[in-house]
Design a protein around this motif. Structure first.
Motif, PDB file in Angstrom:
ATOM      1  N   ASP A  59       3.046   5.933  -2.849  1.00 43.88           N
ATOM      2  CA  ASP A  59       4.215   6.705  -3.284  1.00 43.88           C
ATOM      3  C   ASP A  59       4.257   6.829  -4.806  1.00 43.88           C
ATOM      4  O   ASP A  59       4.501   7.908  -5.347  1.00 43.88           O
ATOM      5  CB  ASP A  59       5.521   6.056  -2.799  1.00 43.88           C
ATOM      6  N   ALA A  60       4.032   5.705  -5.495  1.00 53.12           N
ATOM      7  CA  ALA A  60       4.091   5.713  -6.956  1.00 53.12           C
ATOM      8  C   ALA A  60       2.998   6.598  -7.549  1.00 53.12           C
ATOM      9  O   ALA A  60       3.248   7.367  -8.483  1.00 53.12           O
ATOM     10  CB  ALA A  60       3.974   4.284  -7.502  1.00 53.12           C
ATOM     11  N   ILE A  61       1.809   6.499  -7.005  1.00 52.80           N
ATOM     12  CA  ILE A  61       0.713   7.326  -7.503  1.00 52.80           C
ATOM     13  C   ILE A  61       1.001   8.802  -7.242  1.00 52.80           C
ATOM     14  O   ILE A  61       0.778   9.651  -8.112  1.00 52.80           O
ATOM     15  CB  ILE A  61      -0.634   6.896  -6.889  1.00 52.80           C
ATOM     16  N   GLY A  62       1.526   9.106  -6.074  1.00 55.91           N
ATOM     17  CA  GLY A  62       1.861  10.493  -5.754  1.00 55.91           C
ATOM     18  C   GLY A  62       2.887  11.068  -6.718  1.00 55.91           C
ATOM     19  O   GLY A  62       2.734  12.197  -7.212  1.00 55.91           O
ATOM     20  N   ARG A  63       3.939  10.302  -7.014  1.00 58.93           N
ATOM     21  CA  ARG A  63       4.963  10.760  -7.965  1.00 58.93           C
ATOM     22  C   ARG A  63       4.360  10.936  -9.354  1.00 58.93           C
ATOM     23  O   ARG A  63       4.624  11.929 -10.029  1.00 58.93           O
ATOM     24  CB  ARG A  63       6.132   9.772  -8.023  1.00 58.93           C
ATOM     25  N   PHE A  64       3.547   9.974  -9.767  1.00 59.88           N
ATOM     26  CA  PHE A  64       2.914  10.030 -11.084  1.00 59.88           C
ATOM     27  C   PHE A  64       2.032  11.269 -11.216  1.00 59.88           C
ATOM     28  O   PHE A  64       2.147  12.026 -12.178  1.00 59.88           O
ATOM     29  CB  PHE A  64       2.096   8.751 -11.315  1.00 59.88           C
ATOM     30  N   GLU A  80       0.835  -1.209   0.000  1.00 65.46           N
ATOM     31  CA  GLU A  80       0.000   0.000   0.000  1.00 65.46           C
ATOM     32  C   GLU A  80       0.868   1.255   0.000  1.00 65.46           C
ATOM     33  O   GLU A  80       0.590   2.212  -0.722  1.00 65.46           O
ATOM     34  CB  GLU A  80      -0.934   0.018   1.214  1.00 65.46           C
ATOM     35  N   ARG A  81       1.913   1.265   0.828  1.00 65.62           N
ATOM     36  CA  ARG A  81       2.805   2.424   0.911  1.00 65.62           C
ATOM     37  C   ARG A  81       3.470   2.683  -0.432  1.00 65.62           C
ATOM     38  O   ARG A  81       3.517   3.815  -0.917  1.00 65.62           O
ATOM     39  CB  ARG A  81       3.871   2.214   1.984  1.00 65.62           C
ATOM     40  N   ARG A  82       3.957   1.620  -1.074  1.00 60.27           N
ATOM     41  CA  ARG A  82       4.615   1.787  -2.374  1.00 60.27           C
ATOM     42  C   ARG A  82       3.639   2.253  -3.443  1.00 60.27           C
ATOM     43  O   ARG A  82       3.994   3.064  -4.301  1.00 60.27           O
ATOM     44  CB  ARG A  82       5.307   0.491  -2.794  1.00 60.27           C
ATOM     45  N   LEU A  83       2.417   1.736  -3.414  1.00 58.76           N
ATOM     46  CA  LEU A  83       1.411   2.181  -4.380  1.00 58.76           C
ATOM     47  C   LEU A  83       1.105   3.660  -4.177  1.00 58.76           C
ATOM     48  O   LEU A  83       1.065   4.431  -5.139  1.00 58.76           O
ATOM     49  CB  LEU A  83       0.138   1.345  -4.252  1.00 58.76           C
TER      50      LEU A  83
END
Length: 136
Positions: A100-105, A95-98
């Motif tokens: 983070d990835a969505i935030g960067r995207f 969940e944390r990685r998802l």
């Protein structure tokens, strides 16, 4: 004796990610999309370093990270192989990685000014191109 599968990945010198991170990300993606499957042998550290024209220590660190996360397994005297499929990360870490990835995207895409519907459609299209390989 089975030969290692060629690892067809490319390193982008203009990429903001370090070379080791690019290797880790590329191998993860190949496993996640079933381009590499359980039991496939990876090239040796020296072999991949020569192929990519990078320092062998960089490849060794990338392989060590992938092994520690459970993507690869070492077979004594035989090399590295794709490990059996299992949940490699805790649900909280996934969940944390998802997030983070969505935030960067989102932070990269919003300034481009595309309508949200266009972005979502493109993401869905890209996702569909990758996911069927894993299911098939």
């Amino acid at each position: 004796m089975a030969r290692p599968r060629p690892l067809m990945i490319q390193i982008a010198t203009g990429d903001a990610r370090p070379i080791g991170r690019q290797i880790v990300d590329a191998v993860r993606m190949k496993i996640a999309t079933a381009e590499l499957v359980q039991g496939d042998q990876l090239p040796s550290v020296r072999g991949l370093a020569q192929q990519l024209m990078v320092n062998p220590n960089t490849v060794a660190k990338a392989y060590a990270e992938l092994s520690a996360e459970g993507w690869l397994e070492s077979r004594q005297g035989m090399g590295l192989y794709v490990a059996a499929m299992r949940q490699r990360l805790s649900d909280d870490e996934r969940e944390r990685r998802l997030d983070d990835a969505i935030g960067r995207f989102v932070n990269d895409v919003i300034p481009l000014g595309f309508p949200a519907d266009d972005v979502q459609a493109r993401v869905a299209r890209e996702f569909q191109q990758l996911v069927p390989r894993k299911i098939a």
